[in-house]
Design a protein around this motif. Structure first.
Motif, mmCIF file in Angstrom:
data_model
loop_
_atom_site.group_PDB
_atom_site.id
_atom_site.type_symbol
_atom_site.label_atom_id
_atom_site.label_comp_id
_atom_site.label_asym_id
_atom_site.label_seq_id
_atom_site.Cartn_x
_atom_site.Cartn_y
_atom_site.Cartn_z
ATOM 1 N N ILE A 197 28.197 19.699 38.169
ATOM 2 C CA ILE A 197 28.737 18.613 38.995
ATOM 3 C C ILE A 197 28.965 17.447 38.050
ATOM 4 O O ILE A 197 28.024 16.861 37.532
ATOM 5 N N TYR A 231 32.418 15.263 41.442
ATOM 6 C CA TYR A 231 31.104 14.653 41.667
ATOM 7 C C TYR A 231 30.879 14.242 43.109
ATOM 8 O O TYR A 231 29.741 14.160 43.562
ATOM 9 N N GLU A 274 22.362 10.512 48.919
ATOM 10 C CA GLU A 274 23.482 11.439 49.023
ATOM 11 C C GLU A 274 23.443 12.469 47.907
ATOM 12 O O GLU A 274 23.712 13.653 48.122
ATOM 13 N N GLU A 275 23.087 12.040 46.707
ATOM 14 C CA GLU A 275 23.010 12.985 45.594
ATOM 15 C C GLU A 275 21.921 14.024 45.827
ATOM 16 O O GLU A 275 22.117 15.226 45.596
ATOM 17 N N GLY A 280 23.183 16.351 48.626
ATOM 18 C CA GLY A 280 24.224 17.248 48.138
ATOM 19 C C GLY A 280 23.684 18.339 47.252
ATOM 20 O O GLY A 280 24.070 19.516 47.362
ATOM 21 N N TRP A 305 30.018 14.678 46.583
ATOM 22 C CA TRP A 305 29.245 15.823 47.039
ATOM 23 C C TRP A 305 29.919 16.579 48.162
ATOM 24 O O TRP A 305 29.750 17.798 48.286
#
Length: 316
Positions: A163, A210, A115-116, A119, A212
């Protein structure tokens, strides 16, 4: 803008956004301290495409008549034949904007997850569509305590976008955490959290949550207008539209900025979230039509209506 020599704090701008009018006020407040570019360069026609015009320039229309292309216009390929017909060989354009994208991660966090990475790729793609170049850095810790990392990044860019795990009201806004939810949440816990704003060695720095999904939404709503202003664009803030929430029941558009798909045209646009809160993020922006949220006055006046920012208008 908050200017802190040692960056001892990174606090959100006061209050939360509940209405469309508050959103417009917040966008104007965020971009107000930023200055348009002061210098420009001359580029050949084909090299100038994608840049922002620095001086009013004559172009020819389809009938051969001349009219002005205003300064602040982002040049596209369809401008090329009209400029060439006017005898333009070079164009004055503003220097490209360089944006530093800094991810502040907890020291206890493991390697970057899917996911990071997804994003980060979406935010970088959004910057590319705006016509800005980006440099990415990952630092351990939070923006409050990592002044050296931010200063190093600031040397190489005009704008910093961070972020940060502690960006919103002192806590993370991950899915299922404080501040996230549907339309039944209490007003105090649901308004859109304002991004934090500070200056790092004279460069503006915006700190986003943070989570995303929320970071991408906050980027489109708040950072994109700031980028456009710093590029020298004529139109800094994209129009905010109204759409119908087609996700009622199983997955409504909530009180926080939500990535949505869209169908229909004009006043009949219908939107729904692109993925469940716990589901994977889209891999590319072409899977997202825009950003939406359930603004207070639209809920009381129109029931199913939500505020809607189409990406095609916000990122081009």
């Amino acid at each position: 803008m908050l200017v802190a020599e040692d960056l001892p704090e990174c606090r959100a701008m006061p209050g939360r956004v509940h209405t469309v009018q508050q959103m417009r006020h917040a966008q104007l407040k965020l971009i107000a301290p930023a200055a348009p570019p002061a210098t420009h360069q001359e580029l050949p026609l084909t090299a100038a495409i994608g840049h922002v015009l620095a001086r009013r320039t004559l172009v020819a229309d389809t009938n051969g008549r001349s009219h002005a292309l205003e300064a602040g216009t982002r040049l596209d390929w369809y401008h090329l034949p009209r400029l060439a017909a006017q005898g333009q060989a070079t164009l004055p354009v503003f220097l490209p904007l360089h944006v530093g994208l800094v991810v502040m991660r907890s020291r206890a966090a493991g390697p970057c997850g899917d996911e990071e990475r997804a994003g980060l790729a979406l935010v970088m793609e959004a910057l590319g569509q705006l016509g800005a170049s980006s440099v990415v850095a990952v630092a351990s810790g939070e923006a409050r305590s990592e002044a050296p990392a931010l200063r190093r990044a600031a040397r190489h860019c005009d704008l910093l976008v961070v972020i940060d795990t502690g960006a919103a009201d002192g806590h993370s806004l991950r899915a299922g955490g404080p501040g996230r939810g549907g339309r039944g949440d209490a007003r105090a816990a649901t308004g859109l959290p304002m991004p934090a704003m500070l200056a790092v060695d004279g460069r503006p720095c915006v700190v986003l949550p943070y989570d995303w999904r929320e970071a991408l939404g906050a980027f489109v709503a708040f950072v994109a207008p700031l980028v456009r202003r710093m590029q020298g664009r004529t139109e800094e803030i994209a129009p905010l539209r109204t759409a119908l929430d087609a996700g009622l029941g199983a997955q409504p558009v909530g009180r926080l900025l939500t990535c949505v798909s869209a169908s229909g045209h004009g006043d009949a646009v219908r939107v729904r979230p692109v993925s469940p809160a716990a589901g994977p993020l889209p891999r590319r922006l072409d899977g997202i039509a825009g950003i939406a949220w359930a603004a207070d006055e639209l809920q009381s006046e129109m029931g199913r209506a939500v505020a809607y920012l189409p990406l095609i208008e916000s990122l081009h």
